[in-house]
Design an enzyme around this catalytic site. Structure first.
Site, mmCIF file in Angstrom:
data_model
loop_
_atom_site.group_PDB
_atom_site.id
_atom_site.type_symbol
_atom_site.label_atom_id
_atom_site.label_comp_id
_atom_site.label_asym_id
_atom_site.label_seq_id
_atom_site.Cartn_x
_atom_site.Cartn_y
_atom_site.Cartn_z
ATOM 1 N N GLU A 102 -3.537 -41.623 58.726
ATOM 2 C CA GLU A 102 -3.976 -42.636 59.694
ATOM 3 C C GLU A 102 -4.097 -44.021 59.059
ATOM 4 O O GLU A 102 -3.600 -44.997 59.595
ATOM 5 C CB GLU A 102 -5.314 -42.205 60.329
ATOM 6 C CG GLU A 102 -5.237 -40.908 61.109
ATOM 7 C CD GLU A 102 -4.277 -40.962 62.291
ATOM 8 O OE1 GLU A 102 -3.980 -42.074 62.781
ATOM 9 O OE2 GLU A 102 -3.816 -39.886 62.727
ATOM 10 N N LEU B 59 -4.242 -41.590 50.137
ATOM 11 C CA LEU B 59 -4.198 -40.126 50.147
ATOM 12 C C LEU B 59 -5.584 -39.573 50.406
ATOM 13 O O LEU B 59 -6.582 -40.211 50.093
ATOM 14 C CB LEU B 59 -3.758 -39.599 48.783
ATOM 15 C CG LEU B 59 -2.304 -39.698 48.367
ATOM 16 C CD1 LEU B 59 -2.157 -39.140 46.958
ATOM 17 C CD2 LEU B 59 -1.411 -38.928 49.330
ATOM 18 N N GLY B 60 -5.633 -38.354 50.882
ATOM 19 C CA GLY B 60 -6.927 -37.688 51.027
ATOM 20 C C GLY B 60 -6.825 -36.487 51.931
ATOM 21 O O GLY B 60 -5.919 -36.368 52.743
ATOM 22 N N TYR C 158 -18.057 -34.831 48.415
ATOM 23 C CA TYR C 158 -17.151 -35.890 48.881
ATOM 24 C C TYR C 158 -17.452 -37.222 48.175
ATOM 25 O O TYR C 158 -16.562 -37.853 47.597
ATOM 26 C CB TYR C 158 -17.301 -36.020 50.408
ATOM 27 C CG TYR C 158 -16.432 -37.073 51.041
ATOM 28 C CD1 TYR C 158 -15.090 -36.829 51.315
ATOM 29 C CD2 TYR C 158 -16.946 -38.324 51.390
ATOM 30 C CE1 TYR C 158 -14.284 -37.796 51.905
ATOM 31 C CE2 TYR C 158 -16.163 -39.295 51.982
ATOM 32 C CZ TYR C 158 -14.833 -39.026 52.243
ATOM 33 O OH TYR C 158 -14.048 -39.988 52.834
ATOM 34 N N LYS D 123 -15.283 -39.208 45.202
ATOM 35 C CA LYS D 123 -14.826 -40.591 45.449
ATOM 36 C C LYS D 123 -15.303 -41.501 44.316
ATOM 37 O O LYS D 123 -14.549 -42.336 43.813
ATOM 38 C CB LYS D 123 -15.360 -41.119 46.791
ATOM 39 C CG LYS D 123 -14.836 -40.381 48.010
ATOM 40 C CD LYS D 123 -13.392 -40.700 48.262
ATOM 41 C CE LYS D 123 -12.833 -39.923 49.430
ATOM 42 N NZ LYS D 123 -11.380 -39.894 49.453
ATOM 43 N N ARG E 147 -12.360 -34.482 63.692
ATOM 44 C CA ARG E 147 -13.226 -34.801 62.552
ATOM 45 C C ARG E 147 -14.559 -35.253 63.126
ATOM 46 O O ARG E 147 -14.638 -36.290 63.795
ATOM 47 C CB ARG E 147 -12.611 -35.891 61.681
ATOM 48 C CG ARG E 147 -11.355 -35.395 60.998
ATOM 49 C CD ARG E 147 -11.100 -36.038 59.677
ATOM 50 N NE ARG E 147 -9.863 -35.540 59.114
ATOM 51 C CZ ARG E 147 -9.163 -36.172 58.188
ATOM 52 N NH1 ARG E 147 -9.578 -37.322 57.727
ATOM 53 N NH2 ARG E 147 -8.066 -35.638 57.712
ATOM 54 N N ARG F 231 4.784 -36.253 50.479
ATOM 55 C CA ARG F 231 5.324 -34.894 50.321
ATOM 56 C C ARG F 231 6.364 -34.571 51.390
ATOM 57 O O ARG F 231 6.940 -33.486 51.397
ATOM 58 C CB ARG F 231 4.208 -33.858 50.346
ATOM 59 C CG ARG F 231 3.389 -33.832 51.610
ATOM 60 C CD ARG F 231 2.401 -32.693 51.550
ATOM 61 N NE ARG F 231 1.370 -32.804 52.569
ATOM 62 C CZ ARG F 231 0.408 -31.934 52.742
ATOM 63 N NH1 ARG F 231 0.331 -30.872 51.967
ATOM 64 N NH2 ARG F 231 -0.497 -32.100 53.687
ATOM 65 N N ARG F 232 6.554 -35.490 52.341
ATOM 66 C CA ARG F 232 7.593 -35.269 53.350
ATOM 67 C C ARG F 232 8.163 -36.616 53.787
ATOM 68 O O ARG F 232 7.506 -37.649 53.660
ATOM 69 C CB ARG F 232 7.035 -34.506 54.549
ATOM 70 C CG ARG F 232 5.900 -35.206 55.236
ATOM 71 C CD ARG F 232 5.105 -34.240 56.102
ATOM 72 N NE ARG F 232 3.888 -34.850 56.601
ATOM 73 C CZ ARG F 232 3.781 -35.493 57.736
ATOM 74 N NH1 ARG F 232 4.852 -35.649 58.507
ATOM 75 N NH2 ARG F 232 2.646 -36.017 58.142
HETATM 76 N N1 LIG Z 1 -11.691 -40.626 58.040
HETATM 77 C C1 LIG Z 1 -12.689 -41.418 57.715
HETATM 78 O O1 LIG Z 1 -13.583 -41.743 58.539
HETATM 79 C C2 LIG Z 1 -12.760 -42.022 56.325
HETATM 80 C C3 LIG Z 1 -13.789 -42.900 56.028
HETATM 81 C C4 LIG Z 1 -13.824 -43.485 54.771
HETATM 82 C C5 LIG Z 1 -12.864 -43.167 53.843
HETATM 83 N N2 LIG Z 1 -11.873 -42.269 54.134
HETATM 84 C C6 LIG Z 1 -10.885 -41.964 53.077
HETATM 85 O O2 LIG Z 1 -9.712 -42.732 53.330
HETATM 86 C C7 LIG Z 1 -8.549 -42.035 52.864
HETATM 87 C C8 LIG Z 1 -7.502 -41.983 53.968
HETATM 88 O O3 LIG Z 1 -8.105 -41.349 55.084
HETATM 89 P P1 LIG Z 1 -7.227 -41.016 56.383
HETATM 90 O O4 LIG Z 1 -8.201 -40.602 57.426
HETATM 91 O O5 LIG Z 1 -6.274 -42.127 56.646
HETATM 92 O O6 LIG Z 1 -6.416 -39.747 55.848
HETATM 93 P P2 LIG Z 1 -5.384 -38.791 56.650
HETATM 94 O O7 LIG Z 1 -5.065 -39.358 57.976
HETATM 95 O O8 LIG Z 1 -5.936 -37.417 56.590
HETATM 96 O O9 LIG Z 1 -4.081 -38.898 55.715
HETATM 97 C C9 LIG Z 1 -4.102 -38.361 54.433
HETATM 98 C C10 LIG Z 1 -2.813 -38.583 53.693
HETATM 99 O O10 LIG Z 1 -2.862 -37.788 52.484
HETATM 100 C C11 LIG Z 1 -1.747 -36.894 52.474
HETATM 101 N N3 LIG Z 1 -2.106 -35.574 51.939
HETATM 102 C C12 LIG Z 1 -3.122 -34.780 52.347
HETATM 103 N N4 LIG Z 1 -3.082 -33.613 51.674
HETATM 104 C C13 LIG Z 1 -2.020 -33.670 50.841
HETATM 105 C C14 LIG Z 1 -1.456 -32.777 49.889
HETATM 106 N N5 LIG Z 1 -1.973 -31.566 49.663
HETATM 107 N N6 LIG Z 1 -0.357 -33.171 49.216
HETATM 108 C C15 LIG Z 1 0.172 -34.391 49.435
HETATM 109 N N7 LIG Z 1 -0.313 -35.290 50.312
HETATM 110 C C16 LIG Z 1 -1.402 -34.934 51.011
HETATM 111 C C17 LIG Z 1 -1.313 -36.741 53.920
HETATM 112 O O11 LIG Z 1 0.032 -36.310 53.950
HETATM 113 P P3 LIG Z 1 0.577 -35.328 55.136
HETATM 114 O O12 LIG Z 1 0.693 -36.212 56.349
HETATM 115 O O13 LIG Z 1 1.861 -34.842 54.606
HETATM 116 O O14 LIG Z 1 -0.482 -34.263 55.327
HETATM 117 C C18 LIG Z 1 -1.561 -38.141 54.465
HETATM 118 O O15 LIG Z 1 -0.489 -38.989 54.151
HETATM 119 C C19 LIG Z 1 -9.043 -40.661 52.393
HETATM 120 O O16 LIG Z 1 -9.182 -40.678 51.010
HETATM 121 C C20 LIG Z 1 -10.414 -40.536 53.070
HETATM 122 O O17 LIG Z 1 -11.294 -39.715 52.317
HETATM 123 C C21 LIG Z 1 -11.787 -41.713 55.364
#
Ligand SMILES: NC(=O)c1ccc[n+]([C@@H]2O[C@H](COP(=O)([O-])OP(=O)(O)OC[C@H]3O[C@@H](n4cnc5c(N)ncnc54)[C@H](OP(=O)(O)O)[C@@H]3O)[C@@H](O)[C@H]2O)c1
Length: 240
Positions: free
Chosen positions: A27, A90-91, A141, A145, A176, A50-51
């Site tokens: 996202e 990533l995450g 978590y 971080k 989530r 990875r894709r």
């Molecule tokens: N969500 C929140 O409210 C929030 C708040 C603060 C900080 N964050 C942090 O911000 C970062 C980005 O969050 P997001 O919500 O944008 O993440 P997301 O939508 O879950 O996207 C995660 C990315 O990481 C890749 N990924 C996940 N597992 C993987 C694996 N095993 N191998 C290779 N690639 C992998 C995914 O690839 P695929 O598409 O191929 O799965 C995707 O490109 C994270 O570190 C998260 O902890 C999130």
């Protein structure tokens, strides 16, 4: 002193820089990529994931995709070579990958990617972290971080920007709970505005790109931590 973002953008463009982006399918990564394409500040953007992603109907001449196996990242060191700037979005979550899987992605894959970026010549690293990141936290978590932030800082990038947003406001397919709660409590307002708790994902992407321009300034420190309010402010066009 007021900063003229347009001037910085023009100056940056003339330098023909290249960047890599990890997590463009996620996202935050998606929004960041959209912002990078819109503002067009790099002569080349490399997506490492990875894709392979499909961009239907779009002409994306300066976009390269590298598909890698994150379990064997050393074998893909070439993909990390020759980029000026790296963005890491990533995450995963414990709910999705289990505690070990979470550590593997949110620590091992990210730290290794940063190492390879550094040895590949990258001078500016942008890390998506989280509000409350703290290597001493008792929450897995936040602890992970915080650890990752510290380990990447040790690598000595010329510039490291760490983003610590609160809850991301995003229309995600997957459920989530924190994101659902934020949308429920702040309602429609959240689709356009940041609140002290939550931030629209578009604002994060915008802030990351603006900060890329600002980090070029000589007076900037080597490591900059942008807390939630700093990200929201930067997204509105105010320099930190
Ligand atoms: N969500 C929140 O409210 C929030 C708040 C603060 C900080 N964050 C942090 O911000 C970062 C980005 O969050 P997001 O919500 O944008 O993440 P997301 O939508 O879950 O996207 C995660 C990315 O990481 C890749 N990924 C996940 N597992 C993987 C694996 N095993 N191998 C290779 N690639 C992998 C995914 O690839 P695929 O598409 O191929 O799965 C995707 O490109 C994270 O570190 C998260 O902890 C999130």
């Amino acid at each position: 002193m007021a900063v003229d973002m347009k001037t910085l953008e023009e100056e940056f463009k003339q330098q023909n820089k290249s960047c890599l982006l990890l997590g463009a399918s996620g996202e935050t990564g998606k929004q960041l990529l959209a912002e990078l394409l819109e503002r067009n500040i790099f002569s080349k953007i490399t997506l490492i994931g990875r894709r392979k992603l499909a961009f239907e109907g779009k002409e994306l001449e300066n976009l390269v995709q590298e598909v890698v196996d994150f379990e064997k990242l050393d074998d893909f060191a070439a993909a990390f070579q020759g980029h000026d700037v790296a963005y890491c979005c990533l995450g995963t979550t414990k709910a999705k990958a289990g505690a070990d899987g979470f550590f593997r992605v949110d620590h091992d894959f990210i730290v290794k990617s940063a190492e390879l970026s550094k040895s590949g010549g990258c001078s500016q690293f942008h890390l998506m972290s989280s509000r409350g990141a703290d290597s001493k936290s008792s929450f897995l978590y936040l602890k992970v971080k915080g650890q990752v932030e510290a380990e990447i800082e040790e690598m000595g990038f010329n510039r490291l920007a760490v983003y610590r947003p609160g809850v991301l406001l995003v229309d995600r397919q997957e459920s989530r709970p924190a994101e659902w709660m934020a949308r429920k409590f702040f309602g429609a307002l959240t689709s356009v505005c940041s609140t002290p708790m939550a931030i629209p994902i578009e604002s994060v992407g915008r802030a990351m790109v603006s900060n890329t321009l600002l980090l070029q300034q000589p007076e900037k420190k080597a490591t900059e931590i942008l807390e939630h309010k700093d990200i929201a402010s930067l997204a509105k066009g105010n320099a930190k």
